[in-house]
Scaffold this motif. Structure first.
Motif, PDB file in Angstrom:
ATOM      1  N   LYS A  36      -1.074  16.813 -13.885  1.00  0.00           N
ATOM      2  CA  LYS A  36      -2.023  16.182 -14.650  1.00  0.00           C
ATOM      3  C   LYS A  36      -1.977  14.293 -13.675  1.00  0.00           C
ATOM      4  N   ASN A  37      -0.179  14.223 -13.318  1.00  0.00           N
ATOM      5  CA  ASN A  37       0.005  12.962 -12.315  1.00  0.00           C
ATOM      6  C   ASN A  37      -0.186  13.010 -10.928  1.00  0.00           C
ATOM      7  N   ILE A  38       0.107  14.265 -10.749  1.00  0.00           N
ATOM      8  CA  ILE A  38      -0.189  14.104  -9.461  1.00  0.00           C
ATOM      9  C   ILE A  38      -0.928  13.459  -8.328  1.00  0.00           C
ATOM     10  N   SER A  39       0.012  12.690  -7.744  1.00  0.00           N
ATOM     11  CA  SER A  39      -0.858  11.693  -6.866  1.00  0.00           C
ATOM     12  C   SER A  39      -2.207  12.078  -5.520  1.00  0.00           C
ATOM     13  N   ILE A  40      -2.563  11.014  -4.880  1.00  0.00           N
ATOM     14  CA  ILE A  40      -3.634  11.754  -3.699  1.00  0.00           C
ATOM     15  C   ILE A  40      -3.544  10.612  -2.846  1.00  0.00           C
ATOM     16  N   ASN A  41      -3.676  11.279  -1.958  1.00  0.00           N
ATOM     17  CA  ASN A  41      -3.747  10.138  -0.823  1.00  0.00           C
ATOM     18  C   ASN A  41      -4.596  10.363   0.717  1.00  0.00           C
ATOM     19  N   THR A  42      -5.880   9.234   0.508  1.00  0.00           N
ATOM     20  CA  THR A  42      -7.107  10.063   0.872  1.00  0.00           C
ATOM     21  C   THR A  42      -7.090   9.564   3.071  1.00  0.00           C
ATOM     22  N   ASN A  43      -5.624   8.229   2.913  1.00  0.00           N
ATOM     23  CA  ASN A  43      -5.644   7.223   4.197  1.00  0.00           C
ATOM     24  C   ASN A  43      -5.013   8.766   5.154  1.00  0.00           C
ATOM     25  N   LEU A  44      -5.925   8.181   6.501  1.00  0.00           N
ATOM     26  CA  LEU A  44      -5.438   9.001   7.540  1.00  0.00           C
ATOM     27  C   LEU A  44      -3.887   9.466   7.908  1.00  0.00           C
ATOM     28  N   GLU A  45      -3.051   8.247   7.571  1.00  0.00           N
ATOM     29  CA  GLU A  45      -1.723   8.397   7.916  1.00  0.00           C
ATOM     30  C   GLU A  45      -0.658   9.010   7.198  1.00  0.00           C
ATOM     31  N   ALA A  46      -1.313   9.401   5.790  1.00  0.00           N
ATOM     32  CA  ALA A  46      -0.790  10.529   5.042  1.00  0.00           C
ATOM     33  C   ALA A  46      -0.955  12.089   5.162  1.00  0.00           C
TER      34      ALA A  46
END
Length: 817
Positions: A36-46
């Motif tokens: 439930k605390n998982i992060s989500i990174n929508t940046n291209l560099e990810a």
């Protein structure tokens, strides 16, 4: 060995079913707490490797700038005063939030206005001197002629001045000169459109607030300010909105989450209906779905602990794992019900699904997961993380399906809610044919397969890549589109510029000269519009000295005219009696833009593009011109998200074939290790590989284009199709020499059809997504799964029949010796 362990496990499950379910629930609770605390990174560099030059440069520039992005509140009204009043009120409200570093709707330009002569180039200043000399000579002659009452001719040898009072004065030049020197010096320049009707408030966040949760908080607070002002009487006369890169980022994330939720709900509903329709049993839903959901939760919890979060690609793994994992449940349910209907006891049926179906599923799970783990050998971070999470997810879902599923079935049987009296519907039925008709059919199938193979070889190399990243994004809400359009009217240069961090002003001067020369000479394929830096506002000491010499000469001319035009002299003196410009004189806005944070050394230079960076071909030309330059033997790297996209496309093209090849190789090796038969492995592998090749051929002939998002579908196709082939082949081997292929296809093959259809529904829900990349994933999945299903259902039985004939001939040949 594995068979004995499976039998022991079957006995344990039957005896301790409740304890197993309790333990599974406990583990699921822990996993859910992590997930439930998982992060989500929508940046291209990810999506890029950590050591990628473009990512490293971007991070370095980000440390220097403090932030690439801002939140912008834009107000538009037919009355410019109301627009300005709106953003002033918005500033008062937004500054109260603790994430705000500074906000501004204008910039202090007084020092720039008083020193505007010093900011002209030497060429522009010399041209101004020539024009002013002509005016000065004519004015002087006209004023002397006016004093003495007759025409005069004036010659001043020291100043090289010659003038005749009869020469007509250029009134247009006079008016222009008066307009630029008269009146009060402007001390403030507002962020407005040309017609003054649109005003923008730029809100800069504090350093370090780069996460998605931070972005959502900023945009929410900005929208709250807009709503509050609208309720306070501005709504009738002012149209306002929130714009900028941060708002765009949040809008994209909301679209992604909305698509995933809608896709999951729609897909689960359709899959549930299909399972109920096929098995004619409501009990199939909890039996299959509960272990599947538990496996996915375990996967998300494991991902949160190991990787830490999801990226733009792996965020859709929930949908993909739903399709991959449900196969185990359908095969288990189908086989368990088949055995129970034939009179087997609960313990016997559980042993069969754990030992027989479980062994086939184990081979399929291990084969699929190893295929995904092979992606760890690629360089593209999107592939490596996808491979790790998908491979782990398949294994964890397998564990859930062969611990939770049998335990759940045992409990349901004992409490009397297991009902499977009705025979399931056969979506497709295969009838047993005579040997002659079967041979004729097999010939037709082989010829058709050969034709499809040739078709694929012709068109597969013609697959094109999606060049426009905007086509992968979701369409922005209309209110955001309107707000962005109005901001672009105020800041027409946009935000696609590249940033270079330069150590010294001297180096910046060399870079400035390099780019200006490139702009001037590159006339065939120009990509750079202009460059800006602190040099635009702070010329170096040598340049200031040269310009001061010209300004001093202008001042002497003004002194001579002082007697005739004291008021004009006074207005001119403000621009002529100036000192050198120093860094300390620069307004705060300019310091922030071109110096950045004081904690990092150096200065910032901006390289503006003249071509769209949405198209990867144009972005690549811009990348070639600006991403890496060598000046005076030193290499400089520019930071831009568009440069990351360019490198990503190149890396994806390089890794695409490598990724598929690795998946195929590792899958083939794993299948061979477990089957211990080269011929059997070939039979298992041919249908899925031909199905994937046909999918690529269809892409080359008709589309869709391959992109960074739908690329992950191809290895998924291999995994799911191999899963079906393994289950059918394993059942064929269990039935022995006289195996009824038609019966196998009507039982295990029917389950394979159902697993493929459920997976297809899972992915098919994405074709209605607002995000273009998600739609392309859904479309490619539909094409791929249909291709693999048709080939598996038609070609695999023919291959099994040929395999049986070949093995019999081989046995006869060995027996005769």
């Amino acid at each position: 060995m594995l068979g004995r362990l499976a039998k022991v496990w079957a006995l344990i499950v039957c005896k301790y079913a409740v304890i197993i379910l309790i333990l599974a629930g406990f583990v699921t609770g822990i996993a859910f707490n992590k997930a439930k605390n998982i992060s989500i990174n929508t940046n291209l560099e990810a999506l890029m490797p950590q050591g990628a030059e473009s990512v490293k440069t971007l991070n370095d520039a980000l440390r220097k700038t403090g932030s690439f992005a801002s939140v912008q509140i834009v107000a538009h009204s037919e009355d410019p005063e109301k627009s300005l009043a709106y953003v002033k009120a918005a500033k008062e409200k937004i500054d109260r939030y603790n994430w705000v570093s500074t906000s501004q709707y204008s910039e202090d330009v007084e020092v720039l206005e008083t020193h505007k002569l010093l900011l002209l180039s030497l060429e522009e200043l010399l041209d101004l001197e020539q024009q002013s000399t002509e005016l000065y000579q004519n004015y002087l002659a006209h004023e002397i002629a006016k004093q003495i009452g007759e025409d005069v001719t004036i010659t001043l040898r020291d100043e090289n001045v010659f003038s005749d009072s009869r020469t007509e004065i250029d009134n247009d030049l006079v008016e222009q000169f008066n307009a630029e020197t008269s009146g009060e010096i402007s001390s403030e320049r507002f962020f407005t459109s040309e017609d003054k009707k649109t005003v923008v408030l730029v809100v800069w966040p504090k350093k370090g607030l780069e996460s998605l949760s931070d972005a959502k908080r900023m945009v929410t607070d900005a929208n709250t300010v807009v709503e509050e002002l609208n309720t306070n009487g501005f709504a009738e006369s002012v149209e306002a909105g929130v714009a900028g890169r941060i708002a765009n980022k949040v809008a994209q994330f909301d679209a992604i989450i909305g698509d995933v939720k809608f896709g999951l709900i729609g897909s689960i509903s359709l899959i549930a209906l299909l399972i109920i329709f096929s098995f004619r049993s409501v009990v199939a839903i909890p039996s299959i779905f509960i272990p599947l959901v538990i496996g996915i939760v375990w996967t998300l919890g494991f991902t949160a602990v190991t990787i830490g979060g999801l990226n733009l690609i792996t965020i859709f793994l929930t949908l993909i794992l739903f399709g991959l994992g449900i196969d185990f449940g359908i095969h288990n349910f189908s086989r368990y019900r088949e055995e129970r209907r034939e009179g087997k006891t609960i313990e016997q049926a559980i042993e069969i699904i754990v030992v027989d179906t479980g062994s086939a599923s184990f081979i399929a799970a291990l084969t699929t997961s190893i295929g995904f783990f092979a992606l760890l050998l690629t360089d593209f971070r999107a592939f490596t993380e996808f491979g790790f999470i998908a491979g782990s997810g398949v294994l964890l879902t397998y564990i859930s399906m062969y611990s939770v599923f049998p335990a759940l079935v045992v409990v349901m049987e004992k409490i009397g809610i297991w009902r499977t009296e009705k025979e399931g519907r056969r979506l497709v039925t295969r009838h047993k044919l005579s040997s002659q008709r079967q041979r004729k059919r097999n010939q037709h199938i082989f010829y058709a397969a050969l034709a499809l193979f040739v078709f694929s070889l012709i068109f597969a190399p013609q697959v094109s890549f999606e060049r426009n990243f905007k086509n992968l994004e979701a369409k922005q809400p209309q209110i955001l589109q309107d707000a962005n359009a109005r901001v672009n009217a105020v800041f027409p240069d946009g935000h696609d510029r590249a940033i270079i961090v330069v150590e010294t002003l001297e180096e910046m001067g060399h870079l400035d000269e390099y780019f200006k020369n490139l702009i001037e000479t590159d006339t065939e394929t120009p990509t750079i519009k202009k460059v800006t830096s602190l040099l635009n506002f702070l010329p170096n000491q040598e340049a200031q000295k040269e310009r001061h010499e010209v300004i001093t000469r202008l001042m002497k001319r003004a002194e001579i005219l002082r007697t005739f035009y004291p008021s004009k002299y006074s207005s001119l003196q403000r621009y002529l009696s100036i000192d050198d410009l120093n860094l300390a004189d620069m307004p705060e806005a300019i310091r922030r833009t071109y110096i950045g944070t004081d904690s990092e050394p150096g200065y910032l230079m901006y390289v503006y593009n003249s071509v769209s960076t949405d198209d990867s071909a144009d972005a690549k030309r811009y990348y070639d011109d600006a991403a890496k330059v060598v000046v005076n033997g030193k290499t400089y790297h520019s930071a831009s998200e568009s440069f990351i996209f360019v490198e990503m496309i190149a890396l994806m093209k390089a890794d695409a074939v490598k990724a598929i090849s690795l998946v195929v190789i590792f899958t083939a090796i794993t299948v061979f290790v477990f089957l211990r038969s080269a011929s059997g492995s070939i039979v298992v592998l041919i249908p899925p590989l031909l199905g994937v090749l046909l999918t690529v051929g269809i892409m080359g002939a008709f589309g869709p284009k391959l992109s960074i998002m739908n690329m992950v579908i191809l290895p998924s196709l291999i995994g799911i199709s191999v899963d079906n082939s393994i289950h059918i082949f394993h059942r064929f081997k269990l039935e022995g020499k006289d195996a009824d292929i038609a019966k196998i296809m009507n039982t295990t093959g029917r389950a394979a059809i159902l697993t493929t259809l459920t997976t297809l529904l899972g992915f098919g829900g994405m074709v209605t997504a607002s995000m273009g990349g998600l739609r392309s994933m859904g479309l490619l999945a539909i094409i791929g799964f249909i291709a693999c299903l048709v080939i598996t259902w038609t070609l695999l039985p023919a291959l099994l029949n040929g395999y049986r004939i070949w093995t019999r001939k081989k046995e006869l040949a060995s027996g005769s010796h």
